[in-house]
Write a protein that holds these residues in place. Structure first.
Motif, PDB file in Angstrom:
ATOM      1  N   ALA A   1      -1.161   7.629  -2.381  1.00  0.00           N
ATOM      2  CA  ALA A   1      -0.871   9.027  -2.719  1.00  0.00           C
ATOM      3  C   ALA A   1      -1.448   9.390  -4.085  1.00  0.00           C
ATOM      4  O   ALA A   1      -0.788   9.999  -4.927  1.00  0.00           O
ATOM      5  CB  ALA A   1       0.626   9.309  -2.672  1.00  0.00           C
ATOM      6  N   VAL A   2      -2.706   8.991  -4.296  1.00  0.00           N
ATOM      7  CA  VAL A   2      -3.420   9.321  -5.534  1.00  0.00           C
ATOM      8  C   VAL A   2      -4.783   9.882  -5.145  1.00  0.00           C
ATOM      9  O   VAL A   2      -5.174   9.878  -3.976  1.00  0.00           O
ATOM     10  CB  VAL A   2      -3.602   8.081  -6.442  1.00  0.00           C
ATOM     11  CG1 VAL A   2      -2.249   7.544  -6.884  1.00  0.00           C
ATOM     12  CG2 VAL A   2      -4.413   6.999  -5.739  1.00  0.00           C
ATOM     13  N   SER A   3      -5.528  10.343  -6.137  1.00  0.00           N
ATOM     14  CA  SER A   3      -6.858  10.874  -5.873  1.00  0.00           C
ATOM     15  C   SER A   3      -7.850   9.734  -5.664  1.00  0.00           C
ATOM     16  O   SER A   3      -7.623   8.594  -6.097  1.00  0.00           O
ATOM     17  CB  SER A   3      -7.322  11.743  -7.046  1.00  0.00           C
ATOM     18  OG  SER A   3      -7.554  10.934  -8.188  1.00  0.00           O
ATOM     19  N   ARG A   4      -8.975  10.064  -5.037  1.00  0.00           N
ATOM     20  CA  ARG A   4     -10.018   9.040  -4.877  1.00  0.00           C
ATOM     21  C   ARG A   4     -10.605   8.645  -6.221  1.00  0.00           C
ATOM     22  O   ARG A   4     -11.035   7.496  -6.412  1.00  0.00           O
ATOM     23  CB  ARG A   4     -11.110   9.548  -3.938  1.00  0.00           C
ATOM     24  CG  ARG A   4     -10.658   9.647  -2.492  1.00  0.00           C
ATOM     25  CD  ARG A   4     -11.805   9.996  -1.558  1.00  0.00           C
ATOM     26  NE  ARG A   4     -12.772   8.924  -1.447  1.00  0.00           N
ATOM     27  CZ  ARG A   4     -13.863   8.972  -0.667  1.00  0.00           C
ATOM     28  NH1 ARG A   4     -14.101  10.067   0.056  1.00  0.00           N
ATOM     29  NH2 ARG A   4     -14.700   7.962  -0.612  1.00  0.00           N
ATOM     30  N   ASP A   5     -10.606   9.579  -7.173  1.00  0.00           N
ATOM     31  CA  ASP A   5     -11.082   9.232  -8.514  1.00  0.00           C
ATOM     32  C   ASP A   5     -10.208   8.148  -9.128  1.00  0.00           C
ATOM     33  O   ASP A   5     -10.710   7.230  -9.802  1.00  0.00           O
ATOM     34  CB  ASP A   5     -11.086  10.471  -9.418  1.00  0.00           C
ATOM     35  CG  ASP A   5     -12.231  11.426  -9.097  1.00  0.00           C
ATOM     36  OD1 ASP A   5     -13.191  10.983  -8.433  1.00  0.00           O
ATOM     37  OD2 ASP A   5     -12.155  12.589  -9.513  1.00  0.00           O
TER      38      ASP A   5
ATOM     39  N   ASN B   1       2.130   7.146 -13.931  1.00  0.00           N
ATOM     40  CA  ASN B   1       1.232   6.064 -14.323  1.00  0.00           C
ATOM     41  C   ASN B   1       0.339   5.688 -13.143  1.00  0.00           C
ATOM     42  O   ASN B   1       0.258   4.516 -12.753  1.00  0.00           O
ATOM     43  CB  ASN B   1       2.030   4.834 -14.777  1.00  0.00           C
ATOM     44  CG  ASN B   1       2.926   5.139 -15.961  1.00  0.00           C
ATOM     45  OD1 ASN B   1       2.451   5.317 -17.063  1.00  0.00           O
ATOM     46  ND2 ASN B   1       4.221   5.208 -15.723  1.00  0.00           N
ATOM     47  N   ALA B   2      -0.320   6.692 -12.579  1.00  0.00           N
ATOM     48  CA  ALA B   2      -1.044   6.478 -11.328  1.00  0.00           C
ATOM     49  C   ALA B   2      -2.123   5.409 -11.448  1.00  0.00           C
ATOM     50  O   ALA B   2      -2.228   4.530 -10.592  1.00  0.00           O
ATOM     51  CB  ALA B   2      -1.661   7.796 -10.857  1.00  0.00           C
ATOM     52  N   LEU B   3      -2.935   5.452 -12.504  1.00  0.00           N
ATOM     53  CA  LEU B   3      -4.015   4.485 -12.638  1.00  0.00           C
ATOM     54  C   LEU B   3      -3.458   3.080 -12.833  1.00  0.00           C
ATOM     55  O   LEU B   3      -3.861   2.136 -12.141  1.00  0.00           O
ATOM     56  CB  LEU B   3      -4.922   4.854 -13.809  1.00  0.00           C
ATOM     57  CG  LEU B   3      -6.030   3.832 -14.119  1.00  0.00           C
ATOM     58  CD1 LEU B   3      -6.949   3.654 -12.910  1.00  0.00           C
ATOM     59  CD2 LEU B   3      -6.837   4.260 -15.341  1.00  0.00           C
ATOM     60  N   GLU B   4      -2.527   2.939 -13.771  1.00  0.00           N
ATOM     61  CA  GLU B   4      -1.965   1.623 -14.052  1.00  0.00           C
ATOM     62  C   GLU B   4      -1.272   1.042 -12.827  1.00  0.00           C
ATOM     63  O   GLU B   4      -1.415  -0.152 -12.504  1.00  0.00           O
ATOM     64  CB  GLU B   4      -0.979   1.696 -15.220  1.00  0.00           C
ATOM     65  CG  GLU B   4      -1.613   2.012 -16.563  1.00  0.00           C
ATOM     66  CD  GLU B   4      -1.875   3.496 -16.777  1.00  0.00           C
ATOM     67  OE1 GLU B   4      -1.596   4.294 -15.851  1.00  0.00           O
ATOM     68  OE2 GLU B   4      -2.352   3.853 -17.873  1.00  0.00           O
TER      69      GLU B   4
ATOM     70  N   TYR C   1       0.811  -1.211   0.000  1.00  0.00           N
ATOM     71  CA  TYR C   1       0.000   0.000   0.000  1.00  0.00           C
ATOM     72  C   TYR C   1       0.849   1.267   0.000  1.00  0.00           C
ATOM     73  O   TYR C   1       0.427   2.303   0.481  1.00  0.00           O
ATOM     74  CB  TYR C   1      -0.938   0.007   1.208  1.00  0.00           C
ATOM     75  CG  TYR C   1      -2.016  -1.049   1.162  1.00  0.00           C
ATOM     76  CD1 TYR C   1      -2.883  -1.135   0.072  1.00  0.00           C
ATOM     77  CD2 TYR C   1      -2.178  -1.960   2.195  1.00  0.00           C
ATOM     78  CE1 TYR C   1      -3.865  -2.099   0.022  1.00  0.00           C
ATOM     79  CE2 TYR C   1      -3.172  -2.938   2.157  1.00  0.00           C
ATOM     80  CZ  TYR C   1      -4.013  -2.997   1.067  1.00  0.00           C
ATOM     81  OH  TYR C   1      -4.993  -3.962   1.027  1.00  0.00           O
ATOM     82  N   ARG C   2       2.054   1.189  -0.540  1.00  0.00           N
ATOM     83  CA  ARG C   2       2.928   2.361  -0.581  1.00  0.00           C
ATOM     84  C   ARG C   2       2.540   3.263  -1.757  1.00  0.00           C
ATOM     85  O   ARG C   2       1.844   2.815  -2.687  1.00  0.00           O
ATOM     86  CB  ARG C   2       4.397   1.932  -0.704  1.00  0.00           C
ATOM     87  CG  ARG C   2       4.754   1.281  -2.019  1.00  0.00           C
ATOM     88  CD  ARG C   2       6.146   0.647  -1.969  1.00  0.00           C
ATOM     89  NE  ARG C   2       6.576   0.170  -3.263  1.00  0.00           N
ATOM     90  CZ  ARG C   2       6.226  -0.989  -3.789  1.00  0.00           C
ATOM     91  NH1 ARG C   2       5.414  -1.803  -3.135  1.00  0.00           N
ATOM     92  NH2 ARG C   2       6.671  -1.354  -4.982  1.00  0.00           N
ATOM     93  N   PRO C   3       2.992   4.518  -1.777  1.00  0.00           N
ATOM     94  CA  PRO C   3       2.644   5.440  -2.872  1.00  0.00           C
ATOM     95  C   PRO C   3       3.079   4.916  -4.237  1.00  0.00           C
ATOM     96  O   PRO C   3       4.129   4.256  -4.367  1.00  0.00           O
ATOM     97  CB  PRO C   3       3.409   6.716  -2.504  1.00  0.00           C
ATOM     98  CG  PRO C   3       3.532   6.662  -1.021  1.00  0.00           C
ATOM     99  CD  PRO C   3       3.732   5.208  -0.695  1.00  0.00           C
TER     100      PRO C   3
END
Length: 237
Positions: free
Chosen positions: A56-60, A21-24, A14-16
């Protein structure tokens, strides 16, 4: 005995993620938690807000990643008071492996280096009574696991040994490597005699670690990995 949570393993998966490539990466990290058995089939993932914070990403981005995996059959979303996002039971099996011999050599070679080193490092540490009991409980849970739960219990024991090494940055490396190995393991059936042999080798490894015999711990891990490596090469060739 209640199994202690694998805190470093949870921090590792569960690290950032990487910004580009946040989604991938979020999808890949969630799949890793499933393949490692960090969240078991039928159990719920952490809430979206918590996942967004940890990755460390958005909820979206988290919602999009969950939707992708739900559409693929890996996750199930439930509404209502007891709702949330749950791991599918069963998790869809991986596609048949198309790994090349070079890729297999690379992953299994890295596995030997990482896991043998972790066992040696763990054996060189001084454990508290609680830590000793927790590691032994992981071994006992593996012995007690039925065929349907064995690979998850086996994975969690290997990750517990990685965590016992006391080197936090080692845990995500072993987790990522193990996730790839599990994809391959899931392409062929469990063999009952192999389970018996594996349990005996696990006991040797854990006993060597808890008795502080670093050379023996490393040797036992290498012998244990050689057995599963032979099966992997036989089924994947």
């Amino acid at each position: 005995m209640t199994e202690a949570p694998l805190e470093e393993v949870h921090r590792a998966v569960y690290r950032p993620v990487r910004e580009g490539n946040a989604l991938e990466d979020t999808v890949a990290r969630l799949v890793q938690t499933l393949r490692l058995g960090v969240v078991a089939p039928g159990e719920s993932l952490p809430p979206e807000r918590e996942l967004a914070s940890r990755f460390a990403v958005s909820r979206d981005t988290v919602r999009d990643a969950i939707k992708e995996l739900a559409d693929a059959g890996y996750l199930v979303r439930r509404r209502g008071r007891y709702g949330g996002t749950f791991v599918a039971d069963p998790v869809p099996p991986p596609a048949h492996s198309t790994a090349t011999p070079a890729e297999i050599d690379d992953i299994l070679g890295l596995r030997r280096v990482l896991e043998a080193g972790a066992a040696r490092a763990a054996a060189e540490r001084t454990f508290s009574a609680e830590e000793r009991a927790a590691l032994w409980a992981r071994h006992e849970a593996t012995v007690a696991a039925g065929a349907g739960e064995y690979r998850r219990a086996d994975t969690l024991l290997h990750l517990a040994i990685a965590e016992a090494a006391g080197i936090p940055s080692l845990v995500p490396l072993i987790a990522e490597n193990r996730a790839q190995v599990n994809v391959w393991l899931d392409t062929f059936p469990l063999l009952p005699r192999n389970i018996e042999h594996s349990n005996a080798q696990h006991e040797q490894v854990v006993t060597a670690i808890l008795s502080g015999r670093a050379d023996a711990a490393e040797a036992c891990v290498l012998a244990h990995l050689a057995g599963s490596e032979a099966l992997l090469r036989g089924f994947l060739a």
